[in-house]
Design a protein around this motif. Sequence first.
Motif, PDB file in Angstrom:
ATOM      1  N   PRO A 129       0.791  -1.236   0.000  1.00  0.00           N
ATOM      2  CA  PRO A 129       0.000   0.000   0.000  1.00  0.00           C
ATOM      3  C   PRO A 129       0.825   1.289   0.000  1.00  0.00           C
ATOM      4  O   PRO A 129       0.286   2.354  -0.217  1.00  0.00           O
ATOM      5  CB  PRO A 129      -0.822  -0.115   1.290  1.00  0.00           C
ATOM      6  CG  PRO A 129      -0.809  -1.540   1.657  1.00  0.00           C
ATOM      7  CD  PRO A 129       0.492  -2.078   1.174  1.00  0.00           C
ATOM      8  N   ARG A 130       2.120   1.178   0.294  1.00  0.00           N
ATOM      9  CA  ARG A 130       3.005   2.357   0.358  1.00  0.00           C
ATOM     10  C   ARG A 130       2.485   3.360   1.390  1.00  0.00           C
ATOM     11  O   ARG A 130       2.455   4.562   1.171  1.00  0.00           O
ATOM     12  CB  ARG A 130       3.174   3.027  -0.998  1.00  0.00           C
ATOM     13  CG  ARG A 130       3.806   2.168  -2.078  1.00  0.00           C
ATOM     14  CD  ARG A 130       4.137   3.000  -3.307  1.00  0.00           C
ATOM     15  NE  ARG A 130       5.173   3.975  -3.001  1.00  0.00           N
ATOM     16  CZ  ARG A 130       5.370   5.087  -3.722  1.00  0.00           C
ATOM     17  NH1 ARG A 130       4.578   5.375  -4.742  1.00  0.00           N
ATOM     18  NH2 ARG A 130       6.345   5.920  -3.401  1.00  0.00           N
ATOM     19  N   ARG A 131       2.082   2.853   2.531  1.00  0.00           N
ATOM     20  CA  ARG A 131       1.531   3.725   3.564  1.00  0.00           C
ATOM     21  C   ARG A 131       2.601   4.676   4.095  1.00  0.00           C
ATOM     22  O   ARG A 131       3.784   4.347   4.151  1.00  0.00           O
ATOM     23  CB  ARG A 131       0.993   2.898   4.726  1.00  0.00           C
ATOM     24  CG  ARG A 131      -0.034   1.817   4.364  1.00  0.00           C
ATOM     25  CD  ARG A 131      -0.608   1.221   5.635  1.00  0.00           C
ATOM     26  NE  ARG A 131      -1.031  -0.148   5.494  1.00  0.00           N
ATOM     27  CZ  ARG A 131      -2.272  -0.546   5.221  1.00  0.00           C
ATOM     28  NH1 ARG A 131      -3.211   0.357   5.020  1.00  0.00           N
ATOM     29  NH2 ARG A 131      -2.568  -1.829   5.153  1.00  0.00           N
TER      30      ARG A 131
ATOM     31  N   PHE B  51      -2.809   7.731   7.945  1.00  0.00           N
ATOM     32  CA  PHE B  51      -2.596   6.399   8.506  1.00  0.00           C
ATOM     33  C   PHE B  51      -1.690   6.471   9.738  1.00  0.00           C
ATOM     34  O   PHE B  51      -0.710   7.222   9.774  1.00  0.00           O
ATOM     35  CB  PHE B  51      -1.954   5.479   7.467  1.00  0.00           C
ATOM     36  CG  PHE B  51      -1.673   4.093   7.999  1.00  0.00           C
ATOM     37  CD1 PHE B  51      -2.702   3.163   8.107  1.00  0.00           C
ATOM     38  CD2 PHE B  51      -0.406   3.733   8.426  1.00  0.00           C
ATOM     39  CE1 PHE B  51      -2.466   1.900   8.618  1.00  0.00           C
ATOM     40  CE2 PHE B  51      -0.158   2.468   8.937  1.00  0.00           C
ATOM     41  CZ  PHE B  51      -1.188   1.557   9.038  1.00  0.00           C
ATOM     42  N   GLY B  52      -2.014   5.659  10.753  1.00  0.00           N
ATOM     43  CA  GLY B  52      -1.172   5.541  11.939  1.00  0.00           C
ATOM     44  C   GLY B  52      -1.248   4.138  12.492  1.00  0.00           C
ATOM     45  O   GLY B  52      -2.286   3.467  12.389  1.00  0.00           O
TER      46      GLY B  52
ATOM     47  N   SER C 181     -10.615  -2.725   4.531  1.00  0.00           N
ATOM     48  CA  SER C 181     -11.915  -3.274   4.146  1.00  0.00           C
ATOM     49  C   SER C 181     -13.063  -2.305   4.368  1.00  0.00           C
ATOM     50  O   SER C 181     -14.201  -2.600   4.012  1.00  0.00           O
ATOM     51  CB  SER C 181     -12.190  -4.561   4.934  1.00  0.00           C
ATOM     52  OG  SER C 181     -12.234  -4.301   6.334  1.00  0.00           O
ATOM     53  N   GLY C 182     -12.780  -1.124   4.950  1.00  0.00           N
ATOM     54  CA  GLY C 182     -13.857  -0.232   5.359  1.00  0.00           C
ATOM     55  C   GLY C 182     -14.058   1.000   4.505  1.00  0.00           C
ATOM     56  O   GLY C 182     -14.975   1.781   4.765  1.00  0.00           O
TER      57      GLY C 182
ATOM     58  N   THR D 298     -10.445   6.555  -1.302  1.00  0.00           N
ATOM     59  CA  THR D 298     -10.239   7.015   0.073  1.00  0.00           C
ATOM     60  C   THR D 298      -9.078   6.279   0.711  1.00  0.00           C
ATOM     61  O   THR D 298      -8.280   6.877   1.449  1.00  0.00           O
ATOM     62  CB  THR D 298     -11.519   6.806   0.899  1.00  0.00           C
ATOM     63  OG1 THR D 298     -12.583   7.554   0.310  1.00  0.00           O
ATOM     64  CG2 THR D 298     -11.332   7.262   2.334  1.00  0.00           C
ATOM     65  N   LEU D 299      -8.962   4.984   0.444  1.00  0.00           N
ATOM     66  CA  LEU D 299      -7.867   4.206   1.016  1.00  0.00           C
ATOM     67  C   LEU D 299      -6.517   4.739   0.566  1.00  0.00           C
ATOM     68  O   LEU D 299      -5.598   4.901   1.377  1.00  0.00           O
ATOM     69  CB  LEU D 299      -8.021   2.737   0.623  1.00  0.00           C
ATOM     70  CG  LEU D 299      -6.970   1.771   1.175  1.00  0.00           C
ATOM     71  CD1 LEU D 299      -6.981   1.769   2.694  1.00  0.00           C
ATOM     72  CD2 LEU D 299      -7.206   0.362   0.639  1.00  0.00           C
ATOM     73  N   THR D 300      -6.382   5.027  -0.713  1.00  0.00           N
ATOM     74  CA  THR D 300      -5.120   5.588  -1.212  1.00  0.00           C
ATOM     75  C   THR D 300      -4.818   6.921  -0.554  1.00  0.00           C
ATOM     76  O   THR D 300      -3.668   7.209  -0.187  1.00  0.00           O
ATOM     77  CB  THR D 300      -5.188   5.751  -2.735  1.00  0.00           C
ATOM     78  OG1 THR D 300      -5.371   4.466  -3.346  1.00  0.00           O
ATOM     79  CG2 THR D 300      -3.910   6.382  -3.282  1.00  0.00           C
TER      80      THR D 300
END
Length: 349
Positions: free
Chosen positions: A5-7, A268-269, A289-290, A295-297
């Motif tokens: 995901p490259r968070r 993200f944390g 999954s939510g 939005t996730l990216t």
Amino acid sequence: MTDAPRRIDVHQHLVPALYRDALARAGIVEAGGRAVPDWSPEAALEAMDLLGTETAILSVSTPGTGFLTDPDEAAGLARRLNDHCAGLSAGHPARLGWFATLPMPDVAASAREAERALAELGADGVVLLANNRGGYLGAEGQDALWRVLDAHGAVVFVHPAELPAPAVDGIPPFAADFLLDTTRAAYLLVRNGVPGRYPNIRFVLSHGGGFVPYASHRMAVAIASDLGRSPGDVLEDFRGFYFDTALSSSPAALPTLLAFARPGHILFGSDWPFAPAAAGQYFASGLDSGVDPGTLTAVNRTNAEALFPRLAGGTPPAPTPRPLTARLRQSARRAGARLVFKLVQPGTD
């Protein structure tokens, strides 16, 4: 990490030996009701690979330097920690950033160290505890620090500390008190007009903002009644904060956070290593999954890139070489975490 995901993890801690030793000399072996965890750069990178994290912005957690009552000792420890973090980040510039530690509640010394860390050491921002020996962020007398941070357009990561009151037996501070501590700081910052007077500071509230999204309207009505302001204007001040997802991307909490926060203001944390890797995986699964893919990216990466432009774009770093058995074990842990997350949700079969 090309398929990860490259968070960008804005809530990850470090516990270097110099800090652990200082805590030990003061008789401190736990923080927030958790034992001070083991930490090393190698373990941090391994945990990041497990979560698909490309870059982590490291910070020192509670108690910061506030356990030292001598102001010179506290300022000296903050300097050593920041010098250490600068060197650590220089060795892993694409993977490790850092928030500078400031010797609060000494506002003047904190302003000087913030200037040094941001202007000379290249810190990505600063970390401030919600309260320092009972004195909360947003209280009177902190303008010297806010002026420095505003001049630098600094990112301020607000992390909870233990409440300035005895803990309740059976309730570890990290489980509930931390959420109230962050909320108290956010309330005072808004009530006393700090975001309005210092608009260049970007405040990041940890753990989904504590109770802020859930209680925002109730708090806005209270502040509006107290100060004669419009509740809508007060709500916009609360919505101006940024929020990280550490221990907060559950099916119960995430929808409220998404409904409240401004677009681009959720980051993200993980809270590693105070939150063990299994907990980080659990809540990362809730995020994965939510929300919808766009939005996730944004939460995983692009929202943070706007706050930390040095991390924007670029070529992903090469994956850390690991034996096949280690890679298989890592894949199994990810799959197991996703399965556990699904099994414990209410209403699932």
